[in-house]
Design a protein around this motif. Structure first.
Motif, PDB file in Angstrom:
ATOM      1  N   MET A  59      22.413 -10.365  68.345  1.00  0.00           N
ATOM      2  CA  MET A  59      22.705  -8.958  68.616  1.00  0.00           C
ATOM      3  C   MET A  59      23.731  -8.837  69.734  1.00  0.00           C
ATOM      4  N   MET A  60      23.513  -9.597  70.813  1.00  0.00           N
ATOM      5  CA  MET A  60      24.421  -9.560  71.957  1.00  0.00           C
ATOM      6  C   MET A  60      25.822  -9.999  71.550  1.00  0.00           C
ATOM      7  N   LYS A  61      25.883 -11.052  70.746  1.00  0.00           N
ATOM      8  CA  LYS A  61      27.180 -11.559  70.305  1.00  0.00           C
ATOM      9  C   LYS A  61      27.936 -10.444  69.576  1.00  0.00           C
ATOM     10  N   GLY A  62      27.217  -9.687  68.740  1.00  0.00           N
ATOM     11  CA  GLY A  62      27.849  -8.578  68.039  1.00  0.00           C
ATOM     12  C   GLY A  62      28.455  -7.572  68.993  1.00  0.00           C
ATOM     13  N   PHE A  63      27.734  -7.272  70.078  1.00  0.00           N
ATOM     14  CA  PHE A  63      28.261  -6.316  71.056  1.00  0.00           C
ATOM     15  C   PHE A  63      29.457  -6.890  71.808  1.00  0.00           C
ATOM     16  N   PHE A  64      29.380  -8.167  72.157  1.00  0.00           N
ATOM     17  CA  PHE A  64      30.514  -8.810  72.849  1.00  0.00           C
ATOM     18  C   PHE A  64      31.750  -8.801  71.948  1.00  0.00           C
ATOM     19  N   GLN A  98      30.436  -2.609  80.137  1.00  0.00           N
ATOM     20  CA  GLN A  98      30.752  -2.028  78.836  1.00  0.00           C
ATOM     21  C   GLN A  98      29.697  -2.354  77.802  1.00  0.00           C
ATOM     22  N   LEU A  99      28.756  -3.202  78.214  1.00  0.00           N
ATOM     23  CA  LEU A  99      27.776  -3.700  77.270  1.00  0.00           C
ATOM     24  C   LEU A  99      26.462  -2.947  77.387  1.00  0.00           C
ATOM     25  N   LYS A 100      26.441  -1.888  78.202  1.00  0.00           N
ATOM     26  CA  LYS A 100      25.181  -1.200  78.470  1.00  0.00           C
ATOM     27  C   LYS A 100      24.426  -0.804  77.199  1.00  0.00           C
ATOM     28  N   LEU A 128      24.213 -14.142  78.463  1.00  0.00           N
ATOM     29  CA  LEU A 128      25.077 -15.297  78.726  1.00  0.00           C
ATOM     30  C   LEU A 128      25.412 -16.049  77.439  1.00  0.00           C
ATOM     31  N   SER A 129      24.384 -16.283  76.613  1.00  0.00           N
ATOM     32  CA  SER A 129      24.635 -17.070  75.400  1.00  0.00           C
ATOM     33  C   SER A 129      25.467 -16.266  74.403  1.00  0.00           C
ATOM     34  N   GLY A 130      25.240 -14.944  74.346  1.00  0.00           N
ATOM     35  CA  GLY A 130      26.051 -14.101  73.462  1.00  0.00           C
ATOM     36  C   GLY A 130      27.512 -14.120  73.873  1.00  0.00           C
ATOM     37  N   PHE A 131      27.753 -14.108  75.192  1.00  0.00           N
ATOM     38  CA  PHE A 131      29.123 -14.178  75.713  1.00  0.00           C
ATOM     39  C   PHE A 131      29.770 -15.493  75.289  1.00  0.00           C
ATOM     40  N   SER A 165      24.444  -3.128  65.955  1.00  0.00           N
ATOM     41  CA  SER A 165      25.208  -3.573  64.791  1.00  0.00           C
ATOM     42  C   SER A 165      25.484  -5.049  64.964  1.00  0.00           C
ATOM     43  N   PHE A 166      25.735  -5.709  63.849  1.00  0.00           N
ATOM     44  CA  PHE A 166      25.983  -7.140  63.938  1.00  0.00           C
ATOM     45  C   PHE A 166      27.398  -7.444  63.505  1.00  0.00           C
ATOM     46  N   GLY A 167      27.913  -8.558  63.960  1.00  0.00           N
ATOM     47  CA  GLY A 167      29.277  -8.950  63.559  1.00  0.00           C
ATOM     48  C   GLY A 167      30.275  -8.009  64.169  1.00  0.00           C
ATOM     49  N   GLY A 168      31.015  -7.284  63.369  1.00  0.00           N
ATOM     50  CA  GLY A 168      31.981  -6.346  63.894  1.00  0.00           C
ATOM     51  C   GLY A 168      33.337  -6.988  64.107  1.00  0.00           C
ATOM     52  N   VAL A 169      34.116  -6.377  65.007  1.00  0.00           N
ATOM     53  CA  VAL A 169      35.501  -6.818  65.221  1.00  0.00           C
ATOM     54  C   VAL A 169      35.556  -8.198  65.845  1.00  0.00           C
ATOM     55  N   LYS A 170      36.577  -8.931  65.507  1.00  0.00           N
ATOM     56  CA  LYS A 170      36.770 -10.222  66.147  1.00  0.00           C
ATOM     57  C   LYS A 170      38.232 -10.369  66.512  1.00  0.00           C
TER      58      LYS A 170
END
Lengths: 365, 288
Positions: B166-171, B200-202, B100-103, B280-285
């Motif tokens: 980590m979750m934020k990176g996946f989102f 999609q976040l599995k 939830l917080s990553g989202f 992975s961290f960060g990534g596309v935005k």
């Protein structure tokens, strides 16, 4: 359904993406939003969808103000440039998704999905996942998903840009046919003027967040209101020559260091010479230039290169230091460096004020 | 020597070198685990190193009570269950909150977002051991001392920043178009989160879950500090107690128990390698 923009402005921080937009789409009309990237056309589309809220102004569907209505309550269908299919669902589930959210019965969903899928000819792909489809097939799935809701308005964001050239030409006709069959509003965002010209009933052409003109394709092509439209619409693009307007013995001439042309008598009816400035830009389309023998009131040019296009030839010439393009018949032959004379079809010339960039054409009555 | 042979040598030598280096680096680990395994099946050892006669005696803790000197140890099974509860509890709570917080951190715009992001990293860098006494008092006040739940909550609190990042990176890796499409198709925010984003976040959830479970399974210092009733012990404490009296130390038993403790971790790693690689961290935005 009518779609009306009233003084709509959208800002992201300090950046104004759409600047005071006033436009009205008619019921059942196919409208193209055309412009270079970053001109605000996608932002406009996403405001119709309800993804973005206007910073000021009103968006109305018929006479209902839609500004605060959530996307899900707007009854719209949308195709994204990336198709935006749900990768974890099969094609069937993708198309059925909007109906499931409306809590329709299973039988009804199945019936409608089959209908939509058959309409875009993907009935045999329903069990596949999006990852197993080609670009063209994915594009059809996204069309079917948008259609299945029977929306009042369909939004298409660069739907053809990821398809190969041949498929693009086919889909152009198919989408147009679909829109005519269903009689729904369609709004197409594109940077490709051919797409806009061929598909849309009317084109809203935008630049830097501002609406430049909103008219039928023929009118935009024949009588562009300003330099931007003249330059953007038409392929190969219009030729431009910087000229000065001079009056000698009751006749009007346009001239610069290398050319001097007499404007015919009839041009006084088309253009308003009395109130315009003297610095003008003369615009003429490649098909309105002809290579002739005559030296009277023509341009003297040198052949730069000749490109055969099949149906005709595109001749590049140099006048002074600038290059111009001419459409010539397929039998035309010349070598680089040959000297030729070029005559203009004066009924088709365009004159623009150099500073305001507006056409000095008289308004039609 | 022919030119072809020379070329062939030139391609082979670097490959051989790579293997030599890899073998040298991994040999100590391999030997250590191998030694552990052999000793757990051996009746004493020469000089404490070279395995002796084969025996299953060291694994007796699996089926009978263990006595070392005067101390009797209770059965290992309830302790294993406790350890599992601890690890699973941490995993579940951490995933729920981080998803939830990553989202929110990836998708929503709100005041103080940047500050929150920076603070979470700062929290992560903070050494948890320094909080030991303060946490003891807090747990005591909350009546959570000597309870697994207390340890679970402390662990979650300390690991959440990392899990959220980590979750934020996946989102961030999920395109906006797909989310927008779902809103237009009729979803509200929660439906989009549950029906479109989470599926999609599995891989991301798997990765965070693995990290959380591992760290919960091997947790020692908080469990050892905050838990003192034997019925709430975890395997780490059990192992520590086995070493308790140095004079009586039974190395074979220790090896077997240590190996037993490691089995779930090893299995977990074997089955989840692929998911772990995707972290992975960060990534596309996308546009905001």
């Amino acid at each position: 359904m009518k779609v009306i923009f009233e003084n709509v402005t959208k800002k992201f921080g300090n950046f104004t993406a759409v600047d005071n937009l006033n436009v009205k789409f008619k019921d059942g009309e196919f409208v193209a939003l055309l412009g270079p990237s970053g001109c605000g056309k996608t932002t406009t589309l996403l405001m119709i969808a309800g993804i973005y809220k206007p910073s000021s102004g009103k968006i109305m569907f018929d006479d209902k103000v839609m500004n605060d209505v959530l996307p899900k309550n707007r009854n719209i269908g949308m195709c994204f440039q990336s198709y935006a299919l749900y990768p974890h669902m099969t094609v069937f589930e993708n198309i059925a998704f909007p109906l499931k959210l409306k809590k329709m019965s299973k039988d009804e969903i199945k019936k409608r999905v089959m209908q939509a899928a058959n309409k875009v000819e993907i009935g045999h792909l329903l069990d596949r996942k999006p990852g197993q489809l080609s670009g063209g097939q994915q594009q059809r799935v996204s069309l079917a998903r948008a259609l299945v809701k029977e929306p009042q308005i369909m939004l298409l964001d660069e739907p053809l840009s990821n398809l190969d050239a041949r498929l693009r030409i086919n889909m152009r006709a198919e989408i147009k046919k679909l829109q005519k069959d269903l009689g729904i509003n369609m709004v197409l965002v594109t940077h490709d003027q051919t797409e806009a010209l061929t598909m849309a009933d009317r084109i809203a052409i935008m630049n830097n967040g501002k609406l430049q003109d909103f008219d039928i394709p023929e009118e935009l092509y024949e009588n562009p209101k300003n330099l931007f439209i003249a330059n953007f619409i038409g392929n190969p693009p219009m030729n431009f020559i910087d000229v000065e307007l001079v009056e000698e013995e009751g006749k009007y001439f346009v001239k610069n260091e290398v050319i001097k042309l007499e404007l015919p008598e009839s041009s006084r009816e088309r253009f308003d010479f009395s109130s315009c400035s003297k610095q003008l830009v003369l615009g003429i389309r490649p098909e309105d230039l002809t290579i002739t023998e005559s030296k009277c009131n023509t341009l003297q040019a040198e052949i730069y290169v000749v490109e055969p296009l099949g149906r005709d030839k595109l001749v590049n010439v140099v006048i002074g230091e600038r290059k111009y393009k001419i459409i010539a018949p397929p039998k035309f032959n010349a070598d680089t460096g040959d000297k030729v004379n070029i005559s203009l079809n004066f009924a088709k010339i365009h004159l623009f004020d150099k500073t305001s960039e507006g056409s000095i054409r008289r308004n039609r009555v | 020597m022919g030119l072809i042979q020379k070329d062939r040598l030139e391609t082979i030598i670097p490959r051989v070198m790579v293997y030599v280096v890899l073998v040298i680096v991994s040999l100590p680990l391999f030997i250590a685990y191998g030694w552990l395994f052999l000793n757990s099946l051996s009746d004493g050892a020469f000089g404490g190193i070279i395995p002796n006669k084969f025996t299953l005696q060291n694994w007796r803790f699996l089926w009978s009570e263990v006595r070392i000197g005067t101390t009797a140890f209770q059965s290992i099974w309830p302790i294993t269950w406790n350890t599992f509860v601890l690890a699973a509890g941490i995993t579940v709570i951490e995933i729920l909150i981080a998803a939830l917080s990553g989202f929110a951190l990836s998708r929503m715009k709100f005041a103080g977002k940047d500050l929150i992001m920076k603070l979470t990293i700062f929290l992560h860098a903070f050494p948890g051991v320094a909080l030991l006494i303060a946490l003891y008092i807090v747990l005591q006040k909350l009546n959570l001392l000597d309870k697994l739940l207390g340890v679970i909550l402390v662990k979650v609190a300390l690991e959440l920043p990392m899990a959220t990042w980590m979750m934020k990176g996946f989102f961030d890796g999920i395109p906006w178009d797909i989310e927008w499409a779902s809103y237009i198709d009729g979803c509200n925010r929660l439906q989009t989160w549950w029906k479109i984003i989470i599926p999609q976040l599995k891989p991301g959830i798997a990765a965070v879950a693995i990290f959380a479970f591992m760290s919960g399974w091997s947790e020692f210092i908080y469990a050892f500090t905050f838990i003192y009733s034997p019925e709430n012990y975890t395997l780490a404490i059990y192992l520590k107690n086995l070493i308790g009296d140095f004079k009586m130390l039974d190395y074979g038993l220790l090896c077997a128990a240590g190996l037993f403790y490691m089995i779930p971790t090893i299995l977990f790693f074997i089955f989840s390698q692929k998911s772990l690689m995707k972290v992975s961290f960060g990534g596309v935005k996308g546009p905001n």
